[in-house]
Design an enzyme around this catalytic site. Structure first.
Site, PDB file in Angstrom:
ATOM      1  N   ASP A 162      -9.668   7.485  -0.862  1.00  0.00           N
ATOM      2  CA  ASP A 162     -10.027   6.076  -0.684  1.00  0.00           C
ATOM      3  C   ASP A 162      -9.786   5.567   0.730  1.00  0.00           C
ATOM      4  O   ASP A 162      -9.572   4.386   0.945  1.00  0.00           O
ATOM      5  CB  ASP A 162      -9.230   5.229  -1.679  1.00  0.00           C
ATOM      6  CG  ASP A 162      -7.748   5.575  -1.650  1.00  0.00           C
ATOM      7  OD1 ASP A 162      -7.279   6.064  -0.609  1.00  0.00           O
ATOM      8  OD2 ASP A 162      -7.058   5.350  -2.674  1.00  0.00           O
ATOM      9  N   GLU A 222     -11.134  12.831  -6.647  1.00  0.00           N
ATOM     10  CA  GLU A 222     -10.151  11.790  -7.021  1.00  0.00           C
ATOM     11  C   GLU A 222     -10.872  10.457  -7.260  1.00  0.00           C
ATOM     12  O   GLU A 222     -10.545   9.417  -6.697  1.00  0.00           O
ATOM     13  CB  GLU A 222      -9.048  11.630  -5.976  1.00  0.00           C
ATOM     14  CG  GLU A 222      -7.820  10.873  -6.495  1.00  0.00           C
ATOM     15  CD  GLU A 222      -6.757  10.654  -5.429  1.00  0.00           C
ATOM     16  OE1 GLU A 222      -6.870   9.716  -4.625  1.00  0.00           O
ATOM     17  OE2 GLU A 222      -5.801  11.454  -5.398  1.00  0.00           O
ATOM     18  N   GLU A 239      -7.976   0.212   0.386  1.00  0.00           N
ATOM     19  CA  GLU A 239      -8.329   1.399  -0.398  1.00  0.00           C
ATOM     20  C   GLU A 239      -9.112   1.088  -1.667  1.00  0.00           C
ATOM     21  O   GLU A 239     -10.024   1.835  -2.034  1.00  0.00           O
ATOM     22  CB  GLU A 239      -7.065   2.202  -0.738  1.00  0.00           C
ATOM     23  CG  GLU A 239      -6.413   2.895   0.457  1.00  0.00           C
ATOM     24  CD  GLU A 239      -5.503   1.983   1.280  1.00  0.00           C
ATOM     25  OE1 GLU A 239      -5.339   0.797   0.910  1.00  0.00           O
ATOM     26  OE2 GLU A 239      -4.946   2.453   2.285  1.00  0.00           O
ATOM     27  N   HIS A 264       4.036   3.042   4.046  1.00  0.00           N
ATOM     28  CA  HIS A 264       2.987   2.879   5.057  1.00  0.00           C
ATOM     29  C   HIS A 264       1.860   1.940   4.671  1.00  0.00           C
ATOM     30  O   HIS A 264       0.921   1.737   5.439  1.00  0.00           O
ATOM     31  CB  HIS A 264       2.398   4.246   5.407  1.00  0.00           C
ATOM     32  CG  HIS A 264       1.533   4.824   4.328  1.00  0.00           C
ATOM     33  ND1 HIS A 264       0.212   4.488   4.168  1.00  0.00           N
ATOM     34  CD2 HIS A 264       1.808   5.696   3.333  1.00  0.00           C
ATOM     35  CE1 HIS A 264      -0.292   5.139   3.138  1.00  0.00           C
ATOM     36  NE2 HIS A 264       0.649   5.873   2.607  1.00  0.00           N
ATOM     37  N   ARG A 308      -0.789  -0.880   4.225  1.00  0.00           N
ATOM     38  CA  ARG A 308      -1.159  -2.012   5.076  1.00  0.00           C
ATOM     39  C   ARG A 308      -0.765  -3.358   4.453  1.00  0.00           C
ATOM     40  O   ARG A 308      -0.333  -4.263   5.155  1.00  0.00           O
ATOM     41  CB  ARG A 308      -2.672  -2.013   5.304  1.00  0.00           C
ATOM     42  CG  ARG A 308      -3.099  -1.287   6.567  1.00  0.00           C
ATOM     43  CD  ARG A 308      -4.620  -1.288   6.682  1.00  0.00           C
ATOM     44  NE  ARG A 308      -5.086  -0.972   8.015  1.00  0.00           N
ATOM     45  CZ  ARG A 308      -5.001   0.235   8.581  1.00  0.00           C
ATOM     46  NH1 ARG A 308      -4.459   1.237   7.934  1.00  0.00           N
ATOM     47  NH2 ARG A 308      -5.468   0.414   9.801  1.00  0.00           N
ATOM     48  N   HIS A 366       6.095   6.993   9.025  1.00  0.00           N
ATOM     49  CA  HIS A 366       4.660   7.144   9.278  1.00  0.00           C
ATOM     50  C   HIS A 366       4.354   6.718  10.720  1.00  0.00           C
ATOM     51  O   HIS A 366       4.940   5.758  11.207  1.00  0.00           O
ATOM     52  CB  HIS A 366       3.904   6.259   8.278  1.00  0.00           C
ATOM     53  CG  HIS A 366       2.434   6.534   8.206  1.00  0.00           C
ATOM     54  ND1 HIS A 366       1.559   6.128   9.190  1.00  0.00           N
ATOM     55  CD2 HIS A 366       1.684   7.175   7.279  1.00  0.00           C
ATOM     56  CE1 HIS A 366       0.339   6.507   8.854  1.00  0.00           C
ATOM     57  NE2 HIS A 366       0.387   7.142   7.702  1.00  0.00           N
TER      58      HIS A 366
HETATM   59  C1  UD1 Z   1      -4.515   5.806   6.416  1.00  0.00           C
HETATM   60  C2  UD1 Z   1      -5.403   5.283   5.291  1.00  0.00           C
HETATM   61  C3  UD1 Z   1      -4.586   5.096   4.019  1.00  0.00           C
HETATM   62  C4  UD1 Z   1      -3.841   6.366   3.668  1.00  0.00           C
HETATM   63  C5  UD1 Z   1      -3.020   6.825   4.850  1.00  0.00           C
HETATM   64  C6  UD1 Z   1      -2.361   8.153   4.574  1.00  0.00           C
HETATM   65  C7  UD1 Z   1      -7.249   3.781   5.873  1.00  0.00           C
HETATM   66  C8  UD1 Z   1      -7.648   2.423   6.291  1.00  0.00           C
HETATM   67  N1  UD1 Z   1      -5.950   3.986   5.680  1.00  0.00           N
HETATM   68  O1  UD1 Z   1      -3.556   4.801   6.727  1.00  0.00           O
HETATM   69  O2  UD1 Z   1      -5.457   4.778   2.949  1.00  0.00           O
HETATM   70  O3  UD1 Z   1      -2.991   6.094   2.584  1.00  0.00           O
HETATM   71  O4  UD1 Z   1      -3.876   6.993   5.996  1.00  0.00           O
HETATM   72  O5  UD1 Z   1      -1.324   8.412   5.478  1.00  0.00           O
HETATM   73  O6  UD1 Z   1      -8.106   4.637   5.721  1.00  0.00           O
HETATM   74  N2  UD1 Z   1      -1.381   7.708  13.734  1.00  0.00           N
HETATM   75  C9  UD1 Z   1      -1.006   8.643  14.654  1.00  0.00           C
HETATM   76  N3  UD1 Z   1      -1.149   9.971  14.340  1.00  0.00           N
HETATM   77  C10 UD1 Z   1      -1.616  10.397  13.138  1.00  0.00           C
HETATM   78  C11 UD1 Z   1      -1.968   9.442  12.188  1.00  0.00           C
HETATM   79  C12 UD1 Z   1      -1.854   8.101  12.491  1.00  0.00           C
HETATM   80  O7  UD1 Z   1      -0.576   8.303  15.745  1.00  0.00           O
HETATM   81  O8  UD1 Z   1      -1.712  11.619  12.931  1.00  0.00           O
HETATM   82  C13 UD1 Z   1      -1.256   6.265  14.057  1.00  0.00           C
HETATM   83  C14 UD1 Z   1      -2.332   5.817  15.061  1.00  0.00           C
HETATM   84  O9  UD1 Z   1      -1.796   4.845  15.903  1.00  0.00           O
HETATM   85  C15 UD1 Z   1      -3.397   5.200  14.129  1.00  0.00           C
HETATM   86  C16 UD1 Z   1      -2.485   4.543  13.107  1.00  0.00           C
HETATM   87  O10 UD1 Z   1      -1.423   5.471  12.894  1.00  0.00           O
HETATM   88  O11 UD1 Z   1      -4.245   4.282  14.787  1.00  0.00           O
HETATM   89  C17 UD1 Z   1      -3.145   4.160  11.819  1.00  0.00           C
HETATM   90  O12 UD1 Z   1      -3.912   5.219  11.273  1.00  0.00           O
HETATM   91  P1  UD1 Z   1      -4.977   4.850  10.110  1.00  0.00           P
HETATM   92  O13 UD1 Z   1      -5.595   6.100   9.601  1.00  0.00           O
HETATM   93  O14 UD1 Z   1      -5.907   3.785  10.573  1.00  0.00           O
HETATM   94  O15 UD1 Z   1      -4.115   4.153   9.018  1.00  0.00           O
HETATM   95  P2  UD1 Z   1      -2.901   4.702   8.162  1.00  0.00           P
HETATM   96  O16 UD1 Z   1      -1.914   3.599   8.093  1.00  0.00           O
HETATM   97  O17 UD1 Z   1      -2.479   6.027   8.676  1.00  0.00           O
HETATM   98  N1  UDP Z   2       3.732  13.839   3.063  1.00  0.00           N
HETATM   99  C1  UDP Z   2       4.068  14.775   4.044  1.00  0.00           C
HETATM  100  N2  UDP Z   2       4.978  14.423   5.009  1.00  0.00           N
HETATM  101  C2  UDP Z   2       5.549  13.184   5.050  1.00  0.00           C
HETATM  102  C3  UDP Z   2       5.179  12.233   4.050  1.00  0.00           C
HETATM  103  C4  UDP Z   2       4.251  12.594   3.085  1.00  0.00           C
HETATM  104  O1  UDP Z   2       3.577  15.896   4.035  1.00  0.00           O
HETATM  105  O2  UDP Z   2       6.375  12.940   5.944  1.00  0.00           O
HETATM  106  C5  UDP Z   2       2.717  14.220   2.045  1.00  0.00           C
HETATM  107  C6  UDP Z   2       3.058  13.894   0.613  1.00  0.00           C
HETATM  108  O3  UDP Z   2       3.732  14.964  -0.014  1.00  0.00           O
HETATM  109  C7  UDP Z   2       1.684  13.646  -0.013  1.00  0.00           C
HETATM  110  C8  UDP Z   2       0.883  13.082   1.138  1.00  0.00           C
HETATM  111  O4  UDP Z   2       1.565  13.460   2.330  1.00  0.00           O
HETATM  112  O5  UDP Z   2       1.056  14.854  -0.422  1.00  0.00           O
HETATM  113  C9  UDP Z   2       0.821  11.595   1.008  1.00  0.00           C
HETATM  114  O6  UDP Z   2       0.408  11.032   2.197  1.00  0.00           O
HETATM  115  P1  UDP Z   2       0.584   9.478   2.474  1.00  0.00           P
HETATM  116  O7  UDP Z   2       1.743   8.945   1.746  1.00  0.00           O
HETATM  117  O8  UDP Z   2       0.539   9.324   3.961  1.00  0.00           O
HETATM  118  O9  UDP Z   2      -0.787   8.883   1.910  1.00  0.00           O
HETATM  119  P2  UDP Z   2      -1.251   8.347   0.467  1.00  0.00           P
HETATM  120  O10 UDP Z   2      -1.041   9.422  -0.535  1.00  0.00           O
HETATM  121  O11 UDP Z   2      -0.487   7.095   0.174  1.00  0.00           O
HETATM  122  O12 UDP Z   2      -2.684   8.040   0.698  1.00  0.00           O
END
Ligand code: UD1
Ligand code: UDP
Length: 367
Positions: A98, A120, A134, A206, A208, A239
């Site tokens: 999502d 999913e 999401e 994490h 939003r 995160h």
């Molecule tokens: C995203 C997804 C959320 C999911 C989550 C899993 C959207 C809008 N959100 O949220 O549904 O649950 O991923 O973790 O699709 N960043 C890094 N390095 C990384 C990843 C992220 O630096 O490897 C930082 C960057 O500044 C980036 C910010 O995190 O801009 C946000 O990343 P983004 O994918 O937009 O949102 P998440 O909060 O990670």
């Molecule tokens: N996870 C990981 N390292 C971390 C935190 C989470 O590998 O430090 C794994 C966790 O076991 C799960 C997935 O990442 O499989 C979940 O990711 P996240 O919580 O970022 O996203 P969501 O599931 O809420 O979309």
């Protein structure tokens, strides 16, 4: 069969974990040629999972920008995905979950008249604002999908209620359990030296919709919990989203029994779940994995699209609520019966065979 090209779109860490078993199952098949298309909505988090599961990208859009905002992310993803789908010329497109990547993959496939499979599918809270964005993303993806791979019966019913054709829904289990079962038996690489033998509370946060005041309540409750129990240590895998990191640093740093770690690679994270006494999380994936590892979970949200484990009594919703987090955590840390009731080891989300079911359903349809 002549080797159907199946584009598997992957953007973030959880998508990589949950798509890895699907990509592997397609690789093992004699009919499909999986083509791994990374949007890299996440960068480091994504690359780590790709390495762990031995996956290589066929195309990488390298989209991530620091602190990216939804409209720009969406616009860039749609354009880049459209061009990538033109390059790949697939027979079908798959994406999981999502995120913004998934919603854009569904839309880009629709515009190119390519059949889209949603892995999913059917998770719903029924409220477009929670979780944000999401719930909106998965409702939109469902509307455009040709195949709906629903993890549970509940998810199937949600889709039927939205008028999705019964024949397009396949109940498969969640592929996260396939991934977990690959990694959990030998999961290592976790250094728990900081805990010095104390009971471990594992924290992730994490979402939003929790940014700002709700997340502050969560962090204050966690700090109060460790202050009240000197036999407890907290491991928080922070995160990389800057909105999260900043507040974590402000409210949780400097405590000798709270360890703020960089995001853990999947293997050490699974080891951390196994080592934990209690898990506090707003993560979707962790709500699915922890019950299979017999770990009680308190969910830092008011609602969940994963009601099965709540109904089974092994996951509890506490919200981003200071009083509820403290109360329920303390109950689990002090009342053995309450603890045992939640640490039962049930796996409502899958049996580890979901990816194989997805591969078979696709084969039957594309043959
Ligand atoms: C995203 C997804 C959320 C999911 C989550 C899993 C959207 C809008 N959100 O949220 O549904 O649950 O991923 O973790 O699709 N960043 C890094 N390095 C990384 C990843 C992220 O630096 O490897 C930082 C960057 O500044 C980036 C910010 O995190 O801009 C946000 O990343 P983004 O994918 O937009 O949102 P998440 O909060 O990670
Ligand atoms: N996870 C990981 N390292 C971390 C935190 C989470 O590998 O430090 C794994 C966790 O076991 C799960 C997935 O990442 O499989 C979940 O990711 P996240 O919580 O970022 O996203 P969501 O599931 O809420 O979309």
């Amino acid at each position: 069969m002549n080797g159907k090209r199946i584009v598997c779109v992957v953007g973030t860490r959880p998508e990589a974990i949950k798509m890895a078993p699907v990509i592997q199952a397609l690789q093992r098949s004699d009919w499909a040629r999986p083509y791994v298309l990374l949007t890299a909505q996440h960068r480091e988090l994504l690359d780590q999972v790709m390495r762990l599961f031995g996956l290589a990208a066929d195309d990488d859009l390298n989209i991530m920008k620091p602190n990216q905002q939804l409209p720009a992310l969406t616009a860039q993803l749609l354009l880049a995905l459209d061009a990538a789908l033109e390059r790949a010329a697939p027979d079908a497109v798959l994406a999981q979950g999502d995120t913004t990547t998934v919603m854009c993959a569904a839309l880009a496939s629709f515009y190119r008249r390519l059949p889209f499979g949603h892995v999913e599918a059917g998770l719903r809270t029924g409220d477009l604002a929670y979780p944000f964005p999401e719930e909106g993303n998965r409702v939109l993806a469902a509307r455009l999908a040709r195949w709906h791979f629903a993890p549970t019966e509940t998810a199937r019913r949600n889709l039927l209620r939205e008028g999705i054709d019964e024949g397009a829904i396949h109940v498969t289990g969640n592929t996260v359990i396939d991934a977990l079962l690959q990694v959990a038996p030998s999961a290592q690489g976790l250094d728990l030296g900081f805990a010095q033998g104390r009971r471990l509370v594992l924290l992730t946060a994490h979402r939003r919709e929790n940014f700002g005041a709700p997340m502050a309540q969560v962090f204050r409750a966690v700090r109060a919990l460790v202050d009240r129990h000197d036999d407890v240590a907290v491991l928080y895998a922070v995160h990389p989203n800057p909105n999260v990191r900043q507040m974590a640093q402000e409210l949780l740093s400097g405590h000798p029994r709270i360890h703020l770690a960089a995001p853990l690679d999947y293997e050490p994270f699974v080891a951390a779940m196994k080592a934990a006494t209690l898990i506090l999380t707003d993560s979707g994936g962790v709500q699915e994995e922890a019950p299979a590892l017999a770990k009680p979970v308190l969910v830092l949200r008011h609602e969940t699209e994963r009601p099965e484990a709540v109904d089974a009594g092994v996951v509890k919703l506490v919200g981003p609520d200071y009083e509820a987090i403290l109360r329920e955590s303390e109950t689990l840390l002090t009342d053995e019966d309450a603890y045992r009731a939640m640490a039962r080891g049930v796996s409502p989300y899958g049996d580890g065979e979901a990816a194989g079911r997805i591969e078979k359903a696709l084969r039957a349809s594309l043959d």
